[in-house]
Design a protein around this motif. Sequence first.
Motif, mmCIF file in Angstrom:
data_model
loop_
_atom_site.group_PDB
_atom_site.id
_atom_site.type_symbol
_atom_site.label_atom_id
_atom_site.label_comp_id
_atom_site.label_asym_id
_atom_site.label_seq_id
_atom_site.Cartn_x
_atom_site.Cartn_y
_atom_site.Cartn_z
ATOM 1 N N ILE A 54 104.270 83.830 68.169
ATOM 2 C CA ILE A 54 104.960 82.787 67.406
ATOM 3 C C ILE A 54 103.911 81.732 67.074
ATOM 4 C CG2 ILE A 54 106.766 81.021 67.437
ATOM 5 C CD1 ILE A 54 108.158 82.732 69.672
ATOM 6 N N THR A 55 103.734 81.453 65.791
ATOM 7 C CA THR A 55 102.734 80.464 65.378
ATOM 8 C C THR A 55 103.408 79.385 64.544
ATOM 9 O OG1 THR A 55 101.138 82.285 65.271
ATOM 10 C CG2 THR A 55 100.432 80.187 64.361
ATOM 11 N N TYR A 56 103.045 78.137 64.826
ATOM 12 C CA TYR A 56 103.589 76.987 64.101
ATOM 13 C C TYR A 56 102.622 76.543 63.013
ATOM 14 C CZ TYR A 56 107.048 76.338 67.815
ATOM 15 O OH TYR A 56 108.091 76.500 68.695
ATOM 16 N N TYR A 57 103.169 76.177 61.865
ATOM 17 C CA TYR A 57 102.365 75.672 60.745
ATOM 18 C C TYR A 57 103.037 74.429 60.196
ATOM 19 C CZ TYR A 57 100.435 80.400 60.819
ATOM 20 O OH TYR A 57 99.856 81.582 61.207
ATOM 21 N N GLN A 58 102.251 73.537 59.578
ATOM 22 C CA GLN A 58 102.806 72.360 58.922
ATOM 23 C C GLN A 58 102.261 72.301 57.498
ATOM 24 O OE1 GLN A 58 100.666 71.562 61.885
ATOM 25 N NE2 GLN A 58 102.415 72.395 62.955
ATOM 26 N N LEU A 59 103.160 72.106 56.543
ATOM 27 C CA LEU A 59 102.779 71.989 55.138
ATOM 28 C C LEU A 59 103.419 70.734 54.570
ATOM 29 C CD1 LEU A 59 103.584 75.674 54.080
ATOM 30 C CD2 LEU A 59 101.368 74.761 54.754
ATOM 31 N N ARG B 26 102.706 99.777 61.565
ATOM 32 C CA ARG B 26 101.337 100.290 61.700
ATOM 33 C C ARG B 26 101.363 101.493 62.635
ATOM 34 N NH1 ARG B 26 96.938 96.013 63.303
ATOM 35 N NH2 ARG B 26 96.829 95.718 61.050
ATOM 36 N N GLN B 27 100.889 102.603 62.131
ATOM 37 C CA GLN B 27 100.790 103.840 62.919
ATOM 38 C C GLN B 27 102.087 104.174 63.653
ATOM 39 O OE1 GLN B 27 97.303 102.888 65.241
ATOM 40 N NE2 GLN B 27 95.930 103.785 63.707
ATOM 41 N N GLY B 28 103.208 104.111 62.904
ATOM 42 C CA GLY B 28 104.484 104.565 63.460
ATOM 43 C C GLY B 28 105.219 103.571 64.327
ATOM 44 N N THR B 29 104.735 102.320 64.414
ATOM 45 C CA THR B 29 105.382 101.318 65.259
ATOM 46 C C THR B 29 105.538 100.011 64.508
ATOM 47 O OG1 THR B 29 104.092 102.242 67.089
ATOM 48 C CG2 THR B 29 105.307 100.235 67.549
ATOM 49 N N TYR B 30 106.665 99.328 64.742
ATOM 50 C CA TYR B 30 106.853 97.977 64.218
ATOM 51 C C TYR B 30 106.383 96.958 65.239
ATOM 52 C CZ TYR B 30 109.588 98.988 60.041
ATOM 53 O OH TYR B 30 109.993 99.407 58.799
ATOM 54 N N THR B 31 105.654 95.959 64.774
ATOM 55 C CA THR B 31 105.321 94.798 65.589
ATOM 56 C C THR B 31 105.820 93.583 64.825
ATOM 57 O OG1 THR B 31 103.311 95.932 66.306
ATOM 58 C CG2 THR B 31 103.482 93.593 66.825
ATOM 59 N N THR B 32 106.507 92.677 65.527
ATOM 60 C CA THR B 32 107.095 91.509 64.883
ATOM 61 C C THR B 32 106.268 90.262 65.184
ATOM 62 O OG1 THR B 32 109.264 92.516 65.131
ATOM 63 C CG2 THR B 32 109.229 90.167 64.683
ATOM 64 N N PHE B 33 106.042 89.451 64.152
ATOM 65 C CA PHE B 33 105.350 88.168 64.276
ATOM 66 C C PHE B 33 106.266 87.108 63.683
ATOM 67 C CE2 PHE B 33 102.212 91.475 63.947
ATOM 68 C CZ PHE B 33 101.259 91.150 64.908
ATOM 69 N N LEU B 34 106.251 85.913 64.258
ATOM 70 C CA LEU B 34 107.098 84.841 63.757
ATOM 71 C C LEU B 34 106.240 83.639 63.383
ATOM 72 C CD1 LEU B 34 109.992 83.793 63.223
ATOM 73 C CD2 LEU B 34 110.015 82.974 65.592
ATOM 74 N N ALA B 35 106.389 83.171 62.142
ATOM 75 C CA ALA B 35 105.756 81.932 61.704
ATOM 76 C C ALA B 35 106.852 80.882 61.609
ATOM 77 C CB ALA B 35 105.084 82.127 60.349
ATOM 78 N N LYS B 36 106.684 79.785 62.350
ATOM 79 C CA LYS B 36 107.620 78.656 62.269
ATOM 80 C C LYS B 36 106.923 77.609 61.409
ATOM 81 C CE LYS B 36 110.478 78.004 66.084
ATOM 82 N NZ LYS B 36 111.647 78.612 65.520
ATOM 83 N N ILE B 37 107.434 77.423 60.183
ATOM 84 C CA ILE B 37 106.723 76.606 59.201
ATOM 85 C C ILE B 37 107.487 75.311 58.935
ATOM 86 C CG2 ILE B 37 105.653 76.590 56.912
ATOM 87 C CD1 ILE B 37 106.006 79.693 56.922
ATOM 88 N N TYR B 38 106.893 74.206 59.357
ATOM 89 C CA TYR B 38 107.434 72.886 59.011
ATOM 90 C C TYR B 38 106.974 72.566 57.601
ATOM 91 C CZ TYR B 38 108.691 71.781 63.846
ATOM 92 O OH TYR B 38 109.260 71.778 65.095
ATOM 93 N N ILE B 39 107.919 72.249 56.718
ATOM 94 C CA ILE B 39 107.590 71.887 55.341
ATOM 95 C C ILE B 39 108.166 70.506 55.079
ATOM 96 C CG2 ILE B 39 107.838 72.492 52.891
ATOM 97 C CD1 ILE B 39 108.348 75.443 54.057
ATOM 98 N N PHE C 142 111.962 70.652 56.165
ATOM 99 C CA PHE C 142 112.473 72.002 56.437
ATOM 100 C C PHE C 142 111.726 72.576 57.636
ATOM 101 C CE2 PHE C 142 112.856 71.335 51.876
ATOM 102 C CZ PHE C 142 114.140 71.773 51.589
ATOM 103 N N LEU C 143 112.396 73.435 58.375
ATOM 104 C CA LEU C 143 111.721 74.256 59.378
ATOM 105 C C LEU C 143 112.169 75.685 59.112
ATOM 106 C CD1 LEU C 143 110.025 74.932 61.833
ATOM 107 C CD2 LEU C 143 111.907 74.202 63.289
ATOM 108 N N LEU C 144 111.246 76.482 58.562
ATOM 109 C CA LEU C 144 111.551 77.877 58.243
ATOM 110 C C LEU C 144 111.062 78.789 59.360
ATOM 111 C CD1 LEU C 144 110.415 78.385 54.517
ATOM 112 C CD2 LEU C 144 112.673 77.740 55.362
ATOM 113 N N ASP C 145 111.871 79.769 59.713
ATOM 114 C CA ASP C 145 111.433 80.860 60.578
ATOM 115 C C ASP C 145 111.171 82.053 59.678
ATOM 116 O OD1 ASP C 145 111.910 79.213 62.713
ATOM 117 O OD2 ASP C 145 113.205 80.620 63.794
#
Length: 160
Positions: free
Chosen positions: A62-67, A140-153, A130-133
């Motif tokens: 989970i990574t946070y960003y601010q824009l 990738r190679q037959g498997t799902y990996t999930t990543f979450l960006a929490k973006i403050y706008i 806004f706070l977007l998830d």
Amino acid sequence: DIDECAIGTHNCSATETCYNIQGGFRCLSFECPSNYRKVSDMRCERISCFNYLDCQNTPVRITYYQLNFQTNIVVPAHIFRIGPSPAYAGDNIILTINKGNEENYFSTRRLNSYTGIVYLQRQVKEPKDFLLDVEMKLWRQGTYTTFLAKIYIFITAHAY
């Protein structure tokens, strides 16, 4: 614009991060959910998962960003780019805005099989936060990996 964060005239608590915006500031709190550990100021990584489905469906990171944008930004506006790093041949991503887009200001689009963008699709007339998830599922190679960006706008009034 006075940078209240730099000169120390903000009222954020010790557990919050001060983020400067045009004409003000925001106090932001970056907490990791249970089963995640903080690996940097803006990033949490999953400690463990219990089974295959849990591993596929909970974010590994989970990574946070601010824009910060002004209300006069020209739409449609690409505001955020997301993809795996490094990307490999055969990668495929699915992007979803899971939270924060109830008024439909934002949308996602794939540029190619491993790069996607979040864009502002309609004008925000008044200053608004806004706070977007934004979830990226990487196939990738037959498997799902999930990543979450929490973006403050932060949309601020445009300076004349």
